[in-house]
Design an enzyme around this catalytic site. Structure first.
Site, PDB file in Angstrom:
ATOM      1  CB  SER A   1      -0.960   0.112   1.153  1.00 26.19           C
ATOM      2  OG  SER A   1      -0.214  -0.036   2.367  1.00 26.19           O
TER       3      SER A   1
ATOM      4  CB  THR B   1     -41.211  25.274  -9.912  1.00 27.71           C
ATOM      5  OG1 THR B   1     -42.412  26.018 -10.830  1.00 27.71           O
ATOM      6  CG2 THR B   1     -41.065  26.189  -8.914  1.00 27.71           C
ATOM      7  CG  HIS B   2     -42.406  21.765 -12.582  1.00 26.96           C
ATOM      8  ND1 HIS B   2     -42.684  20.497 -12.309  1.00 26.96           N
ATOM      9  CD2 HIS B   2     -42.879  22.442 -11.931  1.00 26.96           C
ATOM     10  CE1 HIS B   2     -43.299  20.593 -11.108  1.00 26.96           C
ATOM     11  NE2 HIS B   2     -43.777  21.618 -10.742  1.00 26.96           N
TER      12      HIS B   2
ATOM     13  CB  SER C   1     -15.038  22.870 -29.960  1.00 23.03           C
ATOM     14  OG  SER C   1     -15.158  21.861 -31.071  1.00 23.03           O
TER      15      SER C   1
ATOM     16  CE  LYS D   1     -19.614  23.656 -28.482  1.00 19.92           C
ATOM     17  NZ  LYS D   1     -21.026  23.107 -28.265  1.00 19.92           N
TER      18      LYS D   1
ATOM     19  CG  ASN E   1     -17.548  23.674 -25.057  1.00 20.38           C
ATOM     20  OD1 ASN E   1     -18.850  24.040 -25.497  1.00 20.38           O
ATOM     21  ND2 ASN E   1     -16.909  22.902 -25.778  1.00 20.38           N
TER      22      ASN E   1
ATOM     23  CD  GLU F   1     -19.965  20.476 -20.215  1.00 16.03           C
ATOM     24  OE1 GLU F   1     -20.501  19.829 -20.927  1.00 16.03           O
ATOM     25  OE2 GLU F   1     -18.858  21.139 -20.571  1.00 16.03           O
TER      26      GLU F   1
ATOM     27  CE1 TYR G   1      -6.457  -2.754   9.021  1.00 14.00           C
ATOM     28  CE2 TYR G   1      -5.365  -5.082   8.996  1.00 14.00           C
ATOM     29  CZ  TYR G   1      -5.603  -3.793   8.442  1.00 14.00           C
ATOM     30  OH  TYR G   1      -4.975  -3.386   7.283  1.00 14.00           O
TER      31      TYR G   1
ATOM     32  CD  GLN H   1      -2.914  -2.436   2.046  1.00 16.13           C
ATOM     33  OE1 GLN H   1      -2.026  -2.888   3.190  1.00 16.13           O
ATOM     34  NE2 GLN H   1      -2.464  -2.828   1.125  1.00 16.13           N
TER      35      GLN H   1
HETATM   36  N1  ARG Z   1      -1.319  -1.008   5.409  1.00 20.62           N
HETATM   37  C1  ARG Z   1      -2.291  -1.438   6.441  1.00 20.62           C
HETATM   38  C2  ARG Z   1      -3.700  -0.806   6.125  1.00 20.62           C
HETATM   39  O1  ARG Z   1      -3.644   0.168   5.407  1.00 20.62           O
HETATM   40  C3  ARG Z   1      -1.473  -1.267   7.837  1.00 20.62           C
HETATM   41  C4  ARG Z   1      -2.339  -2.135   8.770  1.00 20.62           C
HETATM   42  C5  ARG Z   1      -1.921  -3.581   8.328  1.00 20.62           C
HETATM   43  N2  ARG Z   1      -2.041  -4.186   9.539  1.00 20.62           N
HETATM   44  C6  ARG Z   1      -1.929  -5.622   9.455  1.00 20.62           C
HETATM   45  N3  ARG Z   1      -2.009  -6.274  10.496  1.00 20.62           N
HETATM   46  N4  ARG Z   1      -1.621  -6.040   8.231  1.00 20.62           N
HETATM   47  O2  ARG Z   1      -4.563  -1.385   6.662  1.00 20.62           O
END
Ligand code: ARG
Length: 461
Positions: free
Chosen positions: A24, A156-157, A278, A284, A286, A291, A318, A323
């Site tokens: 991560s 309205t509408h 455009s 144009k 835009n 948007e 947990y 993650q």
């Molecule tokens: N990268 C993990 C998360 O975002 C951190 C916690 C991980 N904990 C574990 N016991 N693997 O959740």
């Protein structure tokens, strides 16, 4: 063989695909500052209970500060083999300061660490969002005050209904955003408790001082249940719900700006700096900003749904599923911030075509209700008055006239109680000024409401 901080019981190194799949750090490195803040507070607490001596605490503090400087200078090397932001920083700390670094994780787990980090991160993000939200609100309130008497058709509408002022319309937008601001404050207040010390799930066998770390990190109190603390992501969901609703508001504003800036309406010009052209049609201009805000509303609402689904099947406490929360959260924060910023920059730059707004209000028989109300004041029951005015409007449509352009004798043909004083109420100004009560569109009321809104912006929290 293994770099892993948890590698002790493993006989084989992690499969390469698993490494890619489970890392991560590519996205949670955004938590570095808050991770280091959390670690500094934890280290200070460990020192206070005698787990770290003076020298170890000093080394940890210095080491973490050096790492922070490296990250901010862009020279810190993140390594996916170390999975996440927490283990990247901890491993580097030990590399730098030796054994003291290995003591930092005493009485803590990544489970309470990450729960603490995201609360700290989101708390700052909410502060940023509220600041930008305030500046957008200020832009709207300034416009409202300036355009308190600028007439436009109210719909309205999406059919012309009654005249309103442009200022009144801006204050309606501001009312939405003021509630969004409050929702963020509510969410921030509820999330401001500290999970640190919950450790993996059950707490820790060390005599930790949770009040100390909570206070040090600016939390109102330590959390009360360790199982809940490491698994709770309600605060994120609440934030994302507030963000999703705010985006819905910005999207409705976008829709109106898109309509108003079209050739069919021509009420406003959004400014060259906030529009794009455009590649094929040279004429144009835009309203892409509006948007895109309307489009991005779907992402933030999608993120809310994804967070809800992320949690729905998880047993306590947990689970690694969690993650997945971060990219959704970061995306919502980024999207809301940039959308608010671009609006806050764009709104003060818009140009109003006041004549077109007035002409549109006139063409749409926007004062028909005023005529009905006039008849009611002449003792005609409202339903009968409605019928009479309906016929009058139909006559005006057929003869391509405005209501105020119909001769008195003709009007009297529809109802004998109509007198010469009717013309005063058939004008747009007459209609606006008549709605002179709290919340009404009379220019005098809009001025007052803008002053109240301005005051609320400078005082409220
Ligand atoms: N990268 C993990 C998360 O975002 C951190 C916690 C991980 N904990 C574990 N016991 N693997 O959740």
């Amino acid at each position: 063989m293994s770099k892993k901080l948890w590698g002790g019981r493993f006989g084989q190194s992690t499969n390469e695909l698993v490494e890619q799949f489970s890392e991560s750090v590519s996205f949670d490195q955004r938590l570095y500052l808050h991770d280091i803040q959390g670690s500094l507070a934890h280290a200070g607490m460990l020192h206070s209970i005698g787990v770290l001596d003076d020298g170890e605490l000093a080394d940890i503090k210095q080491g973490l500060r050096d790492i922070l400087a490296d990250i901010e200078a862009g020279v810190f090397e993140w390594d996916i083999a170390l999975e996440d932001v927490h283990m990247n920083i901890e491993a580097r700390l030990t590399e730098r300061i030796g054994d003291a670094g290995k003591k930092l994780h005493t009485g803590r787990s990544r489970n309470d660490q990450v729960a603490t980090d995201i609360r700290l991160y989101l708390r700052d993000a909410i502060d940023d969002i509220q600041r930008v939200l305030r500046s957008l609100q200020t832009a709207l309130v300034v416009l409202a005050d300036k355009e308190a008497a600028t007439v436009m058709p109210g719909f309205t509408h999406l059919q012309t209904a009654q005249p309103v002022t442009f200022g009144h319309h801006m204050l309606a937008w501001n009312a939405n955003l003021a509630r969004d601001y409050e929702r963020l404050s509510d969410c921030r207040k509820r999330m401001n408790i500290c999970p640190l010390g919950s450790a993996a799930l059950a707490g820790t066998s060390f005599p930790i001082n949770r009040e100390m770390t909570a206070t040090e990190l600016g939390f109102d109190a330590p959390s009360q249940n360790s199982l809940d603390s490491v698994s709770d992501r309600d605060f994120m969901i609440e934030f994302n719900a507030a963000a999703a609703l705010m985006m819905v508001h910005l999207s409705r504003m976008a829709e109106e700006m898109i309509l108003w800036s079209s050739d069919a309406f021509k009420f406003v010009d959004l400014g060259d700096a906030f529009c794009t052209g455009s590649s094929i049609m040279p004429q144009k201009k835009n309203p892409d900003v509006a948007e895109l805000v309307r489009g991005k509303t779907s992402r933030v609402n999608g993120n809310l749904h994804a967070l809800l689904m992320l949690m729905k099947g998880q047993p306590l406490a947990y689970n690694r599923d969690n993650q997945e929360d971060k990219e959704l959260l970061f995306d919502s924060i980024d999207t809301v911030l940039i959308s608010l910023k671009v609006y806050a920059a764009m709104m003060p730059q818009i140009t109003l075509f006041r004549d077109n707004m007035r002409a549109a209000a006139e063409q749409g028989y926007a004062t028909a209700t005023d005529l009905a109300d006039y008849l009611v004041r002449k003792q005609i029951p409202f339903r009968d008055a409605h019928e009479i005015v309906g016929k009058t409007v139909s006559y005006a449509v057929e003869n391509k006239m405005m209501l105020s352009g119909i001769a008195l004798e003709t009007l009297q043909g529809f109802c004998g109680r109509i007198d010469g004083d009717v013309y005063a109420i058939l004008t747009l100004e007459g209609s606006l000024n008549a709605r002179d009560h709290v919340g009404g569109t009379a220019p005098a009321q809009v001025k007052k409401a803008a002053a109240i809104a301005k005051n609320a912006l400078s005082t409220a929290n």
